[in-house]
Design a protein around this motif. Sequence first.
Motif, short mmCIF file in Angstrom:
data_model
loop_
_atom_site.label_atom_id
_atom_site.label_comp_id
_atom_site.label_asym_id
_atom_site.label_seq_id
_atom_site.Cartn_x
_atom_site.Cartn_y
_atom_site.Cartn_z
N LEU A 16 8.09 -35.54 31.44
CA LEU A 16 8.63 -36.20 30.24
C LEU A 16 7.58 -37.09 29.59
O LEU A 16 7.46 -37.13 28.35
N TRP A 17 6.82 -37.82 30.41
CA TRP A 17 5.78 -38.68 29.84
C TRP A 17 4.69 -37.84 29.17
O TRP A 17 4.20 -38.19 28.10
N ARG A 18 4.32 -36.73 29.81
CA ARG A 18 3.31 -35.86 29.19
C ARG A 18 3.82 -35.27 27.87
O ARG A 18 3.08 -35.20 26.88
N TYR A 65 -0.63 -45.70 27.76
CA TYR A 65 0.62 -46.43 27.98
C TYR A 65 1.82 -45.51 28.10
O TYR A 65 2.90 -45.95 28.53
N VAL A 66 1.67 -44.27 27.70
CA VAL A 66 2.77 -43.31 27.83
C VAL A 66 2.42 -42.23 28.86
O VAL A 66 2.85 -41.09 28.75
N SER A 67 1.65 -42.62 29.85
CA SER A 67 1.30 -41.68 30.93
C SER A 67 2.26 -41.77 32.10
O SER A 67 2.48 -40.81 32.81
N ASN A 68 2.85 -42.95 32.34
CA ASN A 68 3.84 -43.14 33.40
C ASN A 68 4.61 -44.42 33.15
O ASN A 68 4.25 -45.21 32.27
N ALA A 69 5.66 -44.63 33.92
CA ALA A 69 6.53 -45.78 33.71
C ALA A 69 5.83 -47.10 33.99
O ALA A 69 6.10 -48.11 33.33
N ALA A 70 4.93 -47.12 34.97
CA ALA A 70 4.24 -48.36 35.30
C ALA A 70 3.33 -48.81 34.17
O ALA A 70 3.21 -50.00 33.89
N ALA A 71 2.66 -47.84 33.52
CA ALA A 71 1.75 -48.19 32.43
C ALA A 71 2.49 -48.58 31.17
O ALA A 71 1.97 -49.34 30.34
N CYS A 72 3.70 -48.08 31.00
CA CYS A 72 4.48 -48.36 29.79
C CYS A 72 5.14 -49.73 29.93
O CYS A 72 6.24 -49.87 30.47
#
Length: 402
Positions: A16-18, A65-72
């Motif tokens: 989903l992030w990809r 920032y939209v690569s995974n939940a931690a980065a977002c």
Amino acid sequence: MAKRERVMRMSVELPLWRALAAYRIGTMVYAIGLFLAAYDEFDRPWVAIAYYVVLAVWTLATLRYVSNAAACTKRFLVIDLGIALTGILLTPVADSAERIAGGGPTLPSIWTAGAVLAYAIKGGWRWAALASVFVGIANIIQRGSPSQDTLHNVLLVCIASIAIGYVVEVARASERTLARALEIEAATRERERLARDIHDNVLQVLAMVQRRGTALGGEAAELGRMAGEQEVALRTLVAGGLMPASRVSEDAEQGAFVRVVDEPDDDPDDLPRDLRILLSPYAGSRVTLSEPGAPVLLPPAAARELAAAVGAALDNVRKHAGDDARAWILVEDWPDEVIVTVRDDGPGIPEGRLAQAEGEGRMGVALSICGRLRDIGGTAELISVPGQGTEVELKVPRGKAS
């Protein structure tokens, strides 16, 4: 060489992030293309150009920032949604009134949906609903009135983002369950491997020492007795597979996986305790422990006091029934209560002996057993028939245990 468990990652979030990252780039290009196609119809094209420069730079610079939940991060989400709302509100300034009245797109166009979807993937359907409300308000302000097309577009984005957010929440719960199942499966296989090795080596040696020591007598008999106790304790530990509950992964967006972790020696006081772990040290050559196959979880204080009461009951067996007496501990885990029964084959307690002991100031049973259970909301019942042993039944209701 021992085989290691391979790390397994099965997460619905990563795709989903990809997809979101690709969507943001695609919709940015699409929005700029719409502007270029209708460039001559804009009243103030320089406003749109300035906005699209900011939009392009922001979209490309924030891909990480939209690569995974931690980065977002929350800060990124707020700024991202702010850029989308700014583009919607700037549309009447840059575009012509005729195009707006005719249902022309806003400056960010469908790029706005990407900002809302980021909320959905990061925080679930509640965050998505909140972001959708702001987008809806901005669209109504930009149009000047809640037209049918505006309400249709806003409702579509809202429903889609809430649905995706809900799916993400369900997927996360499923991944946590799967992670626990994988951990239990891996632990079971490891326990079976250790049990085979221990059975083929250590337990057979201990059993042989017990037999030979008993046959030789003297000091060798005492050594044999100790070897027998260790054999029983080791069998109980291997058969029980006593494992603390797994911790929740700090990398939730990575999905379900199995990994090796170092557990702390002392669990936090607010976590339930497995009563089986606290009772396992009491098992020995003359004490048989029968317990359920699943953890018997109680609040920490209740589990400790109940285990201490069992220990006090076994102390009374050794003190009054002699070292040769056998004892049995039975643990029953019911939905509404936990029952632990301690039974021995000693001579029993003569009628009136407990009352006499309390009158003489010896409060072992009254305080060490009954008092402990009373403090945690439980009850203790002692049944003894002279010549037929003694049975102590300890009950702890789950609703009252503390």
